[in-house]
Design a protein around this motif. Sequence first.
Motif, PDB file in Angstrom:
ATOM      1  N   PHE A 107      -0.820  10.955  -7.222  1.00 30.59           N
ATOM      2  CA  PHE A 107       0.458  11.677  -7.132  1.00 30.59           C
ATOM      3  C   PHE A 107       1.588  10.894  -6.261  1.00 30.59           C
ATOM      4  CE2 PHE A 107      -2.550  14.899  -8.568  1.00 30.59           C
ATOM      5  CZ  PHE A 107      -2.114  15.210  -9.833  1.00 30.59           C
ATOM      6  N   SER A 108       1.157  10.170  -5.245  1.00 32.05           N
ATOM      7  CA  SER A 108       1.997   9.517  -4.424  1.00 32.05           C
ATOM      8  C   SER A 108       2.715   8.314  -4.851  1.00 32.05           C
ATOM      9  CB  SER A 108       1.501   8.965  -3.049  1.00 32.05           C
ATOM     10  OG  SER A 108       0.720  10.334  -2.530  1.00 32.05           O
ATOM     11  N   PRO A 109       4.059   8.272  -4.661  1.00 35.40           N
ATOM     12  CA  PRO A 109       4.944   7.186  -5.105  1.00 35.40           C
ATOM     13  C   PRO A 109       4.856   6.047  -4.175  1.00 35.40           C
ATOM     14  CG  PRO A 109       6.268   8.601  -4.212  1.00 35.40           C
ATOM     15  CD  PRO A 109       4.907   9.287  -4.068  1.00 35.40           C
ATOM     16  N   VAL A 110       3.454   5.429  -4.051  1.00 35.11           N
ATOM     17  CA  VAL A 110       3.255   4.241  -3.164  1.00 35.11           C
ATOM     18  C   VAL A 110       2.590   3.047  -4.011  1.00 35.11           C
ATOM     19  CG1 VAL A 110       3.046   5.733  -1.070  1.00 35.11           C
ATOM     20  CG2 VAL A 110       0.952   5.135  -2.621  1.00 35.11           C
ATOM     21  N   ASN A 111       2.901   1.813  -3.558  1.00 31.73           N
ATOM     22  CA  ASN A 111       2.146   0.852  -4.170  1.00 31.73           C
ATOM     23  C   ASN A 111       0.862   1.156  -4.589  1.00 31.73           C
ATOM     24  OD1 ASN A 111       1.416  -1.511  -5.139  1.00 31.73           O
ATOM     25  ND2 ASN A 111       1.952  -2.865  -3.036  1.00 31.73           N
ATOM     26  N   ASP A 112       0.395   0.471  -5.557  1.00 29.77           N
ATOM     27  CA  ASP A 112      -0.923   1.073  -6.208  1.00 29.77           C
ATOM     28  C   ASP A 112      -1.999   0.101  -5.272  1.00 29.77           C
ATOM     29  OD1 ASP A 112      -0.301   2.281  -8.196  1.00 29.77           O
ATOM     30  OD2 ASP A 112      -0.441   0.891  -9.797  1.00 29.77           O
ATOM     31  N   GLU A 113      -1.786  -0.912  -4.861  1.00 27.98           N
ATOM     32  CA  GLU A 113      -2.547  -1.590  -3.840  1.00 27.98           C
ATOM     33  C   GLU A 113      -2.695  -0.821  -2.639  1.00 27.98           C
ATOM     34  OE1 GLU A 113      -2.505  -5.646  -0.945  1.00 27.98           O
ATOM     35  OE2 GLU A 113      -1.602  -5.830  -3.224  1.00 27.98           O
ATOM     36  N   LEU A 114      -2.025  -0.414  -2.022  1.00 34.57           N
ATOM     37  CA  LEU A 114      -2.051   0.574  -0.804  1.00 34.57           C
ATOM     38  C   LEU A 114      -2.924   1.693  -1.156  1.00 34.57           C
ATOM     39  CD1 LEU A 114      -1.380   1.206   2.090  1.00 34.57           C
ATOM     40  CD2 LEU A 114       0.779   2.343   1.464  1.00 34.57           C
ATOM     41  N   ALA A 115      -2.564   2.395  -2.342  1.00 36.24           N
ATOM     42  CA  ALA A 115      -3.300   3.690  -2.647  1.00 36.24           C
ATOM     43  C   ALA A 115      -4.793   3.466  -2.926  1.00 36.24           C
ATOM     44  CB  ALA A 115      -2.457   4.349  -3.746  1.00 36.24           C
ATOM     45  N   LEU A 116      -5.074   2.163  -3.630  1.00 36.33           N
ATOM     46  CA  LEU A 116      -6.342   2.050  -3.814  1.00 36.33           C
ATOM     47  C   LEU A 116      -7.103   1.594  -2.556  1.00 36.33           C
ATOM     48  CD1 LEU A 116      -8.156   1.528  -6.394  1.00 36.33           C
ATOM     49  CD2 LEU A 116      -7.611  -1.130  -6.263  1.00 36.33           C
TER      50      LEU A 116
END
Length: 146
Positions: A107-116
């Motif tokens: 749900f966070s609007p952050v970069n997928d790499e950072l979220a992963l």
Amino acid sequence: MSTTSEVRIGGWLLGPLAWLLVALLSTTLALLLYTQALMAPQTFATVAALGTLQAVMWYATLAFAIGMWYYTLWLTIAFFKRRRNVPKHYIIWLLISVLLAIKGFAFSPVNDELALRQLLFPLLAAALIVPYFKRSTRVKNTFVNP
């Protein structure tokens, strides 16, 4: 007279303890950032301008951060006191951390790499620590205090 001594926190238990202390520091810093945001005079106007759903989500995130900080603090104190219920609560704490990381990933609007990357560490910790807490005799011998 019995001469058995309690097992001290040591060995592989230092890893989960370090993870817990780093998480306590991290949640403390996050709460400081929330407090700093709440001290700004324009915060409430900005949150109100987001809309009802976004404002509710912001306040719910704040409430979860406070709850996680208290739970982490309590678990850290119980870990040092070697309470009997620490292994169960540590596993619950890890699962909550994984769920919060999944929430952030989804749900966070952050970069997928950072979220992963944020999702990878709790998953890895849970995959390593949960079986150790379930099967280790050192864990069973260390956490014996009521």
